[in-house]
Design an enzyme around this catalytic site. Structure first.
Site, mmCIF file in Angstrom:
data_model
loop_
_atom_site.group_PDB
_atom_site.id
_atom_site.type_symbol
_atom_site.label_atom_id
_atom_site.label_comp_id
_atom_site.label_asym_id
_atom_site.label_seq_id
_atom_site.Cartn_x
_atom_site.Cartn_y
_atom_site.Cartn_z
ATOM 1 N N GLY A 62 27.485 24.011 1.183
ATOM 2 C CA GLY A 62 26.297 24.727 1.618
ATOM 3 C C GLY A 62 25.623 25.586 0.570
ATOM 4 O O GLY A 62 24.964 26.566 0.900
ATOM 5 N N THR A 63 25.760 25.215 -0.721
ATOM 6 C CA THR A 63 25.072 26.040 -1.726
ATOM 7 C C THR A 63 23.552 25.893 -1.610
ATOM 8 O O THR A 63 22.818 26.839 -1.893
ATOM 9 C CB THR A 63 25.523 25.704 -3.162
ATOM 10 O OG1 THR A 63 25.141 24.372 -3.491
ATOM 11 C CG2 THR A 63 27.027 25.881 -3.339
ATOM 12 N N ASN A 64 23.093 24.731 -1.190
ATOM 13 C CA ASN A 64 21.642 24.578 -0.982
ATOM 14 C C ASN A 64 21.169 25.371 0.225
ATOM 15 O O ASN A 64 20.071 25.935 0.216
ATOM 16 C CB ASN A 64 21.265 23.100 -0.863
ATOM 17 C CG ASN A 64 21.161 22.452 -2.225
ATOM 18 O OD1 ASN A 64 20.229 22.726 -2.977
ATOM 19 N ND2 ASN A 64 22.135 21.621 -2.576
ATOM 20 N N MET A 91 25.778 14.588 4.806
ATOM 21 C CA MET A 91 26.331 13.334 4.291
ATOM 22 C C MET A 91 26.336 12.186 5.306
ATOM 23 O O MET A 91 27.128 11.263 5.186
ATOM 24 C CB MET A 91 27.745 13.578 3.753
ATOM 25 C CG MET A 91 27.768 14.542 2.582
ATOM 26 S SD MET A 91 26.703 14.025 1.212
ATOM 27 C CE MET A 91 26.933 15.374 0.061
ATOM 28 N N ILE A 149 23.854 9.202 7.061
ATOM 29 C CA ILE A 149 22.524 8.573 7.011
ATOM 30 C C ILE A 149 21.977 8.527 8.430
ATOM 31 O O ILE A 149 22.670 8.101 9.359
ATOM 32 C CB ILE A 149 22.600 7.169 6.357
ATOM 33 C CG1 ILE A 149 22.913 7.325 4.862
ATOM 34 C CG2 ILE A 149 21.295 6.408 6.553
ATOM 35 C CD1 ILE A 149 22.976 6.044 4.072
ATOM 36 N N LEU A 150 20.758 9.017 8.592
ATOM 37 C CA LEU A 150 20.153 9.060 9.923
ATOM 38 C C LEU A 150 19.355 7.784 10.162
ATOM 39 O O LEU A 150 18.600 7.338 9.295
ATOM 40 C CB LEU A 150 19.255 10.291 10.040
ATOM 41 C CG LEU A 150 20.028 11.623 9.990
ATOM 42 C CD1 LEU A 150 19.100 12.774 9.683
ATOM 43 C CD2 LEU A 150 20.787 11.858 11.296
ATOM 44 N N ASN A 158 14.834 16.064 2.423
ATOM 45 C CA ASN A 158 16.183 15.938 1.869
ATOM 46 C C ASN A 158 16.170 16.333 0.405
ATOM 47 O O ASN A 158 15.185 16.086 -0.299
ATOM 48 C CB ASN A 158 16.632 14.474 1.998
ATOM 49 C CG ASN A 158 18.022 14.232 1.426
ATOM 50 O OD1 ASN A 158 18.965 14.965 1.705
ATOM 51 N ND2 ASN A 158 18.150 13.203 0.603
ATOM 52 N N HIS A 187 18.099 15.469 -3.077
ATOM 53 C CA HIS A 187 18.983 14.459 -3.661
ATOM 54 C C HIS A 187 19.215 14.806 -5.137
ATOM 55 O O HIS A 187 18.265 15.114 -5.860
ATOM 56 C CB HIS A 187 18.350 13.065 -3.529
ATOM 57 C CG HIS A 187 19.246 11.994 -4.077
ATOM 58 N ND1 HIS A 187 20.332 11.525 -3.379
ATOM 59 C CD2 HIS A 187 19.243 11.350 -5.276
ATOM 60 C CE1 HIS A 187 20.957 10.624 -4.129
ATOM 61 N NE2 HIS A 187 20.317 10.503 -5.279
#
Ligand code: GAR
Length: 207
Positions: free
Chosen positions: A16-18, A95, A97-98, A112, A114
């Site tokens: 969760g650093t982002n 992590m 894929i939706l 997102n 990346h």
């Protein structure tokens, strides 16, 4: 009635650093047009959940293992988002894929981050440290990060922002991952979120 902030949900799976960069961005005023209202993790042990709680943000766990199908898993996430009238969904180290059922429900409303310069080292199988391993194995001299809209093609949606990062002699995947986060991801993710939230608020107020 005029709206001053877009409601943000952040989907996470790990450290969760982002997410932290978004929380800090909201505190510092970089994110002025949005409010982080909900953090959803597919992983009950994600440290990102602790970061959210420490910031006083509501959290939820939706574990794929608890559902018979991906469709049911995605419907459970949708229900939480709709209950809270979320305007923008940020995938920050999420992590899973939706599928199309999910992405088509929120056109230009899912973004997102990346850890490469798309279209390099992206798509199915390229996530987390694997992206940096692939960049080093190929021998590229510059990599970076991309923030993009999410559609039915993994890492294939319209690009919102990119930032380049130099590869240095002696880089390991871990060292490179950290540099890409510090120099690119944690900078362009809050900026991109503010950009899109600003657009959402302006379009709501124009109606
Ligand atoms: C970040 O580097 C993010 O870009 C990447 O996973 C890491 C999550 O770190 N995401 C992907 O690879 C998605 N394809 P964080 O949990 O500390 O934000």
């Amino acid at each position: 009635m005029s709206t001053d902030k877009a409601k943000i949900a952040v989907l996470v799976s790990g450290g969760g650093t982002n997410l932290q960069a978004l929380i800090d961005g909201q505190k510092s005023g970089i994110i002025a047009s949005g409010d982080i209202s909900l953090v959803i993790s597919n992983n009950p042990d994600a440290y990102a959940l602790e970061r959210a709680k420490a910031a006083g943000i509501a959290t939820a766990v939706v574990n794929k293992k608890d559902f018979a199908t991906s469709f049911d898993f995605e419907e459970a996430i949708k229900k939480l988002l709709n209950e809270r009238a979320i305007d923008i969904i940020v995938l920050a180290g999420f992590m899973c894929i939706l599928g199309e059922n999910f992405t088509k429900a929120y056109p230009r409303r899912i973004i997102n981050v990346h850890p490469s310069l798309i279209p390099s080292f992206c798509g199915k199988g390229f996530y987390g440290l694997r992206v940096h391993e692939a960049a080093l194995a190929y021998g590229v001299k510059v990599t970076g990060a991309t923030v993009h809209f999410v559609n039915e093609i993994p890492d294939g949606g319209e690009i919102i922002m990119q930032r380049a990062v130099e590869i240095e002699d002696g880089d390991t995947p871990e060292i490179l991952q950290r540099r890409v986060m510090e120099q690119a991801e944690w900078k362009i993710l809050p900026l991109s979120v503010e950009k899109i939230c600003g657009e959402i608020v302006r379009s709501k107020n124009a109606k």
